[in-house]
Design an enzyme around this catalytic site. Structure first.
Site, PDB file in Angstrom:
ATOM      1  N   GLU A 178       0.831  -1.287  -0.203  1.00  0.00           N
ATOM      2  CA  GLU A 178       0.342   0.302  -0.152  1.00  0.00           C
ATOM      3  C   GLU A 178       0.771   1.198  -0.155  1.00  0.00           C
ATOM      4  O   GLU A 178       1.833   1.518   0.959  1.00  0.00           O
ATOM      5  CB  GLU A 178      -1.146   0.108   0.886  1.00  0.00           C
ATOM      6  CG  GLU A 178      -1.880   1.492   1.436  1.00  0.00           C
ATOM      7  CD  GLU A 178      -2.351   2.254   0.525  1.00  0.00           C
ATOM      8  OE1 GLU A 178      -2.887   0.804  -0.183  1.00  0.00           O
ATOM      9  OE2 GLU A 178      -2.301   2.981   0.156  1.00  0.00           O
TER      10      GLU A 178
ATOM     11  N   ILE B 164     -22.915   1.983   0.492  1.00  0.00           N
ATOM     12  CA  ILE B 164     -24.409   1.910   0.346  1.00  0.00           C
ATOM     13  C   ILE B 164     -23.558   0.363  -0.268  1.00  0.00           C
ATOM     14  O   ILE B 164     -22.698   0.232  -0.909  1.00  0.00           O
ATOM     15  CB  ILE B 164     -25.389   2.658  -0.339  1.00  0.00           C
ATOM     16  CG1 ILE B 164     -25.283   4.534   0.404  1.00  0.00           C
ATOM     17  CG2 ILE B 164     -26.844   1.625  -0.872  1.00  0.00           C
ATOM     18  CD1 ILE B 164     -26.411   4.925  -0.899  1.00  0.00           C
TER      19      ILE B 164
ATOM     20  N   SER C 134     -20.336   6.952  -0.285  1.00  0.00           N
ATOM     21  CA  SER C 134     -21.776   6.985   0.737  1.00  0.00           C
ATOM     22  C   SER C 134     -21.900   5.709   1.287  1.00  0.00           C
ATOM     23  O   SER C 134     -23.138   5.843   2.091  1.00  0.00           O
ATOM     24  CB  SER C 134     -22.882   6.826  -0.800  1.00  0.00           C
ATOM     25  OG  SER C 134     -22.734   7.594  -1.475  1.00  0.00           O
TER      26      SER C 134
ATOM     27  N   ILE D  16     -12.653   0.611 -11.405  1.00  0.00           N
ATOM     28  CA  ILE D  16     -14.115   0.298 -10.201  1.00  0.00           C
ATOM     29  C   ILE D  16     -14.202   1.051  -9.100  1.00  0.00           C
ATOM     30  O   ILE D  16     -13.972   1.616  -8.311  1.00  0.00           O
ATOM     31  CB  ILE D  16     -12.343  -0.586  -8.381  1.00  0.00           C
ATOM     32  CG1 ILE D  16     -12.349  -1.727 -10.028  1.00  0.00           C
ATOM     33  CG2 ILE D  16     -14.145  -1.490  -8.254  1.00  0.00           C
ATOM     34  CD1 ILE D  16     -12.883  -2.778 -10.668  1.00  0.00           C
TER      35      ILE D  16
ATOM     36  N   CYS E 220     -10.723  15.110  22.464  1.00  0.00           N
ATOM     37  CA  CYS E 220     -10.147  13.810  22.076  1.00  0.00           C
ATOM     38  C   CYS E 220      -8.612  13.647  21.461  1.00  0.00           C
ATOM     39  O   CYS E 220      -7.910  13.047  22.285  1.00  0.00           O
ATOM     40  CB  CYS E 220     -10.690  12.633  22.197  1.00  0.00           C
ATOM     41  SG  CYS E 220     -11.381  12.767  20.250  1.00  0.00           S
TER      42      CYS E 220
ATOM     43  N   HIS F 155     -25.079  -1.156  -2.944  1.00  0.00           N
ATOM     44  CA  HIS F 155     -26.389  -1.230  -3.817  1.00  0.00           C
ATOM     45  C   HIS F 155     -26.980  -2.510  -4.033  1.00  0.00           C
ATOM     46  O   HIS F 155     -26.794  -3.991  -3.616  1.00  0.00           O
ATOM     47  CB  HIS F 155     -26.226  -0.796  -4.922  1.00  0.00           C
ATOM     48  CG  HIS F 155     -25.828   0.395  -4.339  1.00  0.00           C
ATOM     49  ND1 HIS F 155     -26.434   1.648  -4.123  1.00  0.00           N
ATOM     50  CD2 HIS F 155     -24.143   1.703  -4.457  1.00  0.00           C
ATOM     51  CE1 HIS F 155     -25.908   2.599  -4.324  1.00  0.00           C
ATOM     52  NE2 HIS F 155     -24.517   2.576  -4.417  1.00  0.00           N
TER      53      HIS F 155
ATOM     54  N   SER G 140     -18.376   3.236  -8.680  1.00  0.00           N
ATOM     55  CA  SER G 140     -19.518   3.126  -8.289  1.00  0.00           C
ATOM     56  C   SER G 140     -20.184   2.289  -8.870  1.00  0.00           C
ATOM     57  O   SER G 140     -20.290   2.212 -10.286  1.00  0.00           O
ATOM     58  CB  SER G 140     -20.397   3.758  -7.895  1.00  0.00           C
ATOM     59  OG  SER G 140     -22.005   3.261  -6.291  1.00  0.00           O
TER      60      SER G 140
ATOM     61  N   ARG H 267     -14.510   9.789  -7.311  1.00  0.00           N
ATOM     62  CA  ARG H 267     -14.376   8.191  -8.172  1.00  0.00           C
ATOM     63  C   ARG H 267     -13.960   7.781  -9.248  1.00  0.00           C
ATOM     64  O   ARG H 267     -13.347   9.064  -9.983  1.00  0.00           O
ATOM     65  CB  ARG H 267     -15.836   8.711  -9.185  1.00  0.00           C
ATOM     66  CG  ARG H 267     -17.794   8.752  -8.051  1.00  0.00           C
ATOM     67  CD  ARG H 267     -18.381   8.614  -9.199  1.00  0.00           C
ATOM     68  NE  ARG H 267     -19.668   9.542  -7.860  1.00  0.00           N
ATOM     69  CZ  ARG H 267     -19.711  10.641  -7.892  1.00  0.00           C
ATOM     70  NH1 ARG H 267     -19.283  12.001  -7.772  1.00  0.00           N
ATOM     71  NH2 ARG H 267     -20.982  10.629  -7.173  1.00  0.00           N
TER      72      ARG H 267
HETATM   73  C1  LIG Z   1     -17.915   9.678  -4.040  1.00  0.00           C
HETATM   74  C2  LIG Z   1     -18.063   8.061  -4.606  1.00  0.00           C
HETATM   75  C3  LIG Z   1     -19.298   7.742  -3.689  1.00  0.00           C
HETATM   76  C4  LIG Z   1     -19.323   5.885  -3.893  1.00  0.00           C
HETATM   77  N1  LIG Z   1     -20.588   5.763  -3.440  1.00  0.00           N
HETATM   78  C5  LIG Z   1     -20.741   4.048  -3.464  1.00  0.00           C
HETATM   79  C6  LIG Z   1     -21.543   3.465  -2.466  1.00  0.00           C
HETATM   80  O1  LIG Z   1     -22.407   3.778  -2.368  1.00  0.00           O
HETATM   81  N2  LIG Z   1     -21.416   1.855  -3.128  1.00  0.00           N
HETATM   82  C7  LIG Z   1     -20.688   1.630  -3.548  1.00  0.00           C
HETATM   83  O2  LIG Z   1     -20.396  -0.023  -4.020  1.00  0.00           O
HETATM   84  N3  LIG Z   1     -19.928   2.117  -4.441  1.00  0.00           N
HETATM   85  C8  LIG Z   1     -19.145   3.439  -4.004  1.00  0.00           C
HETATM   86  N4  LIG Z   1     -18.182   4.924  -4.377  1.00  0.00           N
HETATM   87  C9  LIG Z   1     -17.719   3.721  -5.264  1.00  0.00           C
HETATM   88  C10 LIG Z   1     -16.540   2.664  -4.467  1.00  0.00           C
HETATM   89  O3  LIG Z   1     -16.274   3.507  -3.278  1.00  0.00           O
HETATM   90  C11 LIG Z   1     -15.585   2.383  -4.926  1.00  0.00           C
HETATM   91  O4  LIG Z   1     -15.419   0.934  -5.882  1.00  0.00           O
HETATM   92  C12 LIG Z   1     -13.933   1.706  -4.364  1.00  0.00           C
HETATM   93  O5  LIG Z   1     -13.701   1.810  -3.390  1.00  0.00           O
HETATM   94  C13 LIG Z   1     -12.897   1.008  -4.955  1.00  0.00           C
HETATM   95  O6  LIG Z   1     -11.981   0.646  -4.245  1.00  0.00           O
HETATM   96  P1  LIG Z   1     -10.880  -0.015  -4.281  1.00  0.00           P
HETATM   97  O7  LIG Z   1     -10.118  -0.983  -3.513  1.00  0.00           O
HETATM   98  O8  LIG Z   1     -10.717  -0.560  -5.624  1.00  0.00           O
HETATM   99  O9  LIG Z   1      -9.719   1.555  -4.148  1.00  0.00           O
HETATM  100  P2  LIG Z   1      -9.230   2.752  -3.083  1.00  0.00           P
HETATM  101  O10 LIG Z   1      -9.189   2.472  -1.757  1.00  0.00           O
HETATM  102  O11 LIG Z   1      -8.938   3.815  -3.705  1.00  0.00           O
HETATM  103  O12 LIG Z   1      -7.726   1.544  -2.961  1.00  0.00           O
HETATM  104  C14 LIG Z   1      -6.745   1.788  -4.146  1.00  0.00           C
HETATM  105  C15 LIG Z   1      -5.629   1.817  -3.178  1.00  0.00           C
HETATM  106  O13 LIG Z   1      -4.395   1.421  -3.894  1.00  0.00           O
HETATM  107  C16 LIG Z   1      -3.144   2.427  -3.584  1.00  0.00           C
HETATM  108  N5  LIG Z   1      -2.403   2.576  -4.558  1.00  0.00           N
HETATM  109  C17 LIG Z   1      -2.329   3.027  -5.316  1.00  0.00           C
HETATM  110  N6  LIG Z   1      -0.783   3.099  -6.061  1.00  0.00           N
HETATM  111  C18 LIG Z   1      -0.572   2.306  -5.742  1.00  0.00           C
HETATM  112  C19 LIG Z   1       0.915   2.316  -5.906  1.00  0.00           C
HETATM  113  N7  LIG Z   1       1.838   2.655  -6.631  1.00  0.00           N
HETATM  114  N8  LIG Z   1       1.651   1.115  -5.302  1.00  0.00           N
HETATM  115  C20 LIG Z   1       1.374   0.597  -4.084  1.00  0.00           C
HETATM  116  N9  LIG Z   1      -0.621   1.000  -3.401  1.00  0.00           N
HETATM  117  C21 LIG Z   1      -0.815   2.197  -4.503  1.00  0.00           C
HETATM  118  C22 LIG Z   1      -3.563   3.755  -3.093  1.00  0.00           C
HETATM  119  O14 LIG Z   1      -3.375   4.502  -1.809  1.00  0.00           O
HETATM  120  C23 LIG Z   1      -5.194   2.755  -2.248  1.00  0.00           C
HETATM  121  O15 LIG Z   1      -5.386   2.350  -0.776  1.00  0.00           O
HETATM  122  C24 LIG Z   1     -18.259   5.574  -4.596  1.00  0.00           C
HETATM  123  C25 LIG Z   1     -17.334   6.294  -4.799  1.00  0.00           C
HETATM  124  C26 LIG Z   1     -16.945   7.796  -4.873  1.00  0.00           C
HETATM  125  C27 LIG Z   1     -15.740   8.695  -5.206  1.00  0.00           C
END
Ligand SMILES: Cc1cc2nc3c(=O)[nH]c(=O)nc-3n(C[C@H](O)[C@H](O)[C@H](O)COP(=O)(O)OP(=O)(O)OC[C@H]3O[C@@H](n4cnc5c(N)ncnc54)[C@H](O)[C@@H]3O)c2cc1C
Length: 475
Positions: free
Chosen positions: A29, A45, A43, A332, A439, A47, A334, A309
């Site tokens: 990470e 959620i 959010s 990836i 806190c 879904h 929403s 997003r």
């Molecule tokens: C405004 C908003 C509302 C949303 N609401 C919903 C909802 O209600 N329900 C739903 O199902 N989805 C929702 N989503 C979508 C959902 O949040 C995402 O699809 C999901 O969190 C993506 O997770 P991830 O693990 O793919 O990405 P991330 O959580 O971004 O994880 C990727 C990780 O990779 C790390 N990384 C990046 N580059 C490197 C590198 N070079 N080396 C090592 N690590 C690296 C980053 O630091 C990060 O921690 C929403 C998204 C947004 C922005």
């Protein structure tokens, strides 16, 4: 060794799924915390899976993911509240969208829905705009704390023999026979037999390091208000009828009893632009008040925040094998957090086993169930009293807003928390109405005492985010 790049909800759950078969799994990470990318600002959620474009990977994995959350909740001890959701039509034009949603639900194989008339809807949600005509109600929709899922899944990887390494930003990749040599910003390198790229907003850039192209990712910002717990606004998630671009500005009851209003959806230039704006917040106010006119934005606001997003022109997840033993899990957006448990199974059962022909056998010594820091405030009073007798720290209140004791904070530190945000996301301390005004000094002191870090070495989150920079009066 299997390397997972990224500790968001998707990466952590993929690592956990692989770890059920193979002990030697590493999560790398870039940041100084788990689940602090896109997973932190959304959010929350789960879904219902009814409205994704039929035939897309999103629609296939969203409904499956929703179902898997019962198992995830039990095994990882994370909270999932199936509060249900309403998509609300406020005028004749919007009624058409309810019919379209029903059509989509049928095509997506989602049976868990009802169309409610005005009286039924207002009985369930008395604070809704009284012009509401109908709702598409989905009882299996829910809410969770996505960062908690990521933290617990990562913890499960560590408990089962894997490694979770923070501050490891992947910057270069060299192919070595059938393997990859991974180079990190801190100068370290590791050899991996298989790599899973789950880097959220940066997954397209990481794919390029492997010589692969995946759909270009651009950030679309969503701004929110977080409202406090003392007023009841809604029992379920309240959606407006959706547009082509988003599900709209919502009102969401959070797991811990507060409410979210938002998000907006506007493209921004930088993948790091998490600022909130006057225009964005005004838009949230106007749109969410249209659904729930009693929302109190003058006295009940806890904080505002934004998430980004990882959007693509294709609007679908891109999850596939690249050149060699690498899998790119990108685009990836929403409903990524809903789909995450199903994405993990798709990667392991389909891409690794079937497409890459890697035979995997379930480990016999795998530990499924993971405990979490207990929230004493959720236990009954008699139980809490007994815990205090065994451990007086359970009687020392640190966060008054969320009622988090010294015992819970010490437990989080024992589990690896080192920053104020680690403690905040593990325990909810400093997450309440005062946002840590009272806190934070106490938590800083406990981290310092328990870890031996000097107070000025205790960070809010990332490198450089110190709270105090020299000796102060005793805290
Ligand atoms: C405004 C908003 C509302 C949303 N609401 C919903 C909802 O209600 N329900 C739903 O199902 N989805 C929702 N989503 C979508 C959902 O949040 C995402 O699809 C999901 O969190 C993506 O997770 P991830 O693990 O793919 O990405 P991330 O959580 O971004 O994880 C990727 C990780 O990779 C790390 N990384 C990046 N580059 C490197 C590198 N070079 N080396 C090592 N690590 C690296 C980053 O630091 C990060 O921690 C929403 C998204 C947004 C922005």
């Amino acid at each position: 060794m299997i390397a997972v790049i990224g500790s968001g909800i998707v990466g952590s759950l993929i690592a956990r799924e692989i770890n059920k078969y193979i002990e030697d799994v590493f999560i790398f990470e870039a940041r100084n915390g788990i689940g602090t990318g896109v997973t932190k600002g959304n959010s929350g959620i789960i879904h219902g899976g009814y409205d994704d474009t039929p035939g897309s990977l999103r629609s296939e994995l969203c409904y499956k993911g929703n179902k898997l959350y019962d198992e995830i909740s039990q095994e990882l001890s994370v909270e999932v509240k199936r509060v249900g959701s309403h998509v609300v039509a406020l005028n004749d034009e919007e009624l058409k969208a309810i019919d379209e949603l029903e059509e989509r639900a049928i095509q997506n194989g989602v049976k868990e829905y009802e169309i409610l008339d005005k009286a039924e809807l207002l009985e369930m949600e008395p604070n809704l705009n009284k012009s509401a005509l109908k709702s598409f109600y989905c009882p299996i929709a829910g809410v969770t704390e996505p960062w908690e899922v990521a933290m617990q899944a990562s913890k499960s990887v560590e408990i089962n023999g894997g490694k979770v390494l923070k501050n490891k930003k992947l910057v270069e990749v060299k192919k070595k026979d059938n393997k990859f040599e991974l180079f990190f910003e801190d100068g370290s390198s590791y050899i991996a037999d298989l790599v899973i790229n789950v880097a959220g907003l940066y997954a397209d850039e990481i794919a390029k390091l492997f010589g692969d192209e995946v759909p270009y990712i651009f950030p679309v910002k969503g701004e929110y208000y977080l409202l406090g717990k003392d007023v009841k606004y809604a029992n379920s998630v309240i959606f407006p009828t959706p547009s082509k671009l988003t599900k709209g500005c919502l009102v969401v009851p959070t797991v811990d009893g507060g409410y979210l209003a938002g998000p907006t959806a506007h493209g921004v230039k930088s993948k790091q632009d998490l600022s909130t704006t006057q225009e964005g917040l005004l838009e949230v106010k106007e749109k969410s008040l249209r659904l729930v006119p009693t929302l109190d934005f003058s006295r009940n606001v806890v904080k505002t925040f934004a998430g980004l997003r990882p959007e693509t022109k294709e609007k679908d997840f891109h999850i596939d094998v690249g050149g060699g033993n690498v899998i790119h899990v990108s685009g990836i957006r929403s409903p990524g957090l809903t789909a995450a448990p199903a994405i993990a199974k798709y990667v392991v059962e389909y891409l690794i086993q079937e497409k890459l022909h890697i035979n995997l056998e379930k480990r016999k010594n795998y530990i499924n169930h993971i405990e979490k820091v207990s929230h004493l405030v959720e236990e009954d009073y008699e139980h809490w009293k007994r815990v205090i007798q065994e451990d007086p720290d359970a009687g020392e209140m640190i966060c008054y807003c969320n009622k988090i004791t010294k015992k819970e904070i010490k437990e989080a530190i024992k589990n690896g928390a080192r920053t104020l945000d680690d403690v905040k996301f593990a325990t909810r301390a400093s997450f309440g109405e005062c946002q840590g005004s009272f806190c934070i000094p106490k938590i800083l002191k406990i981290i310092s005492e328990e870890t031996g870090l000097k107070p000025e070495e205790v960070l809010q989150n990332e490198k450089g985010s110190w709270i105090i920079n020299s000796e102060v009066r005793a805290i």
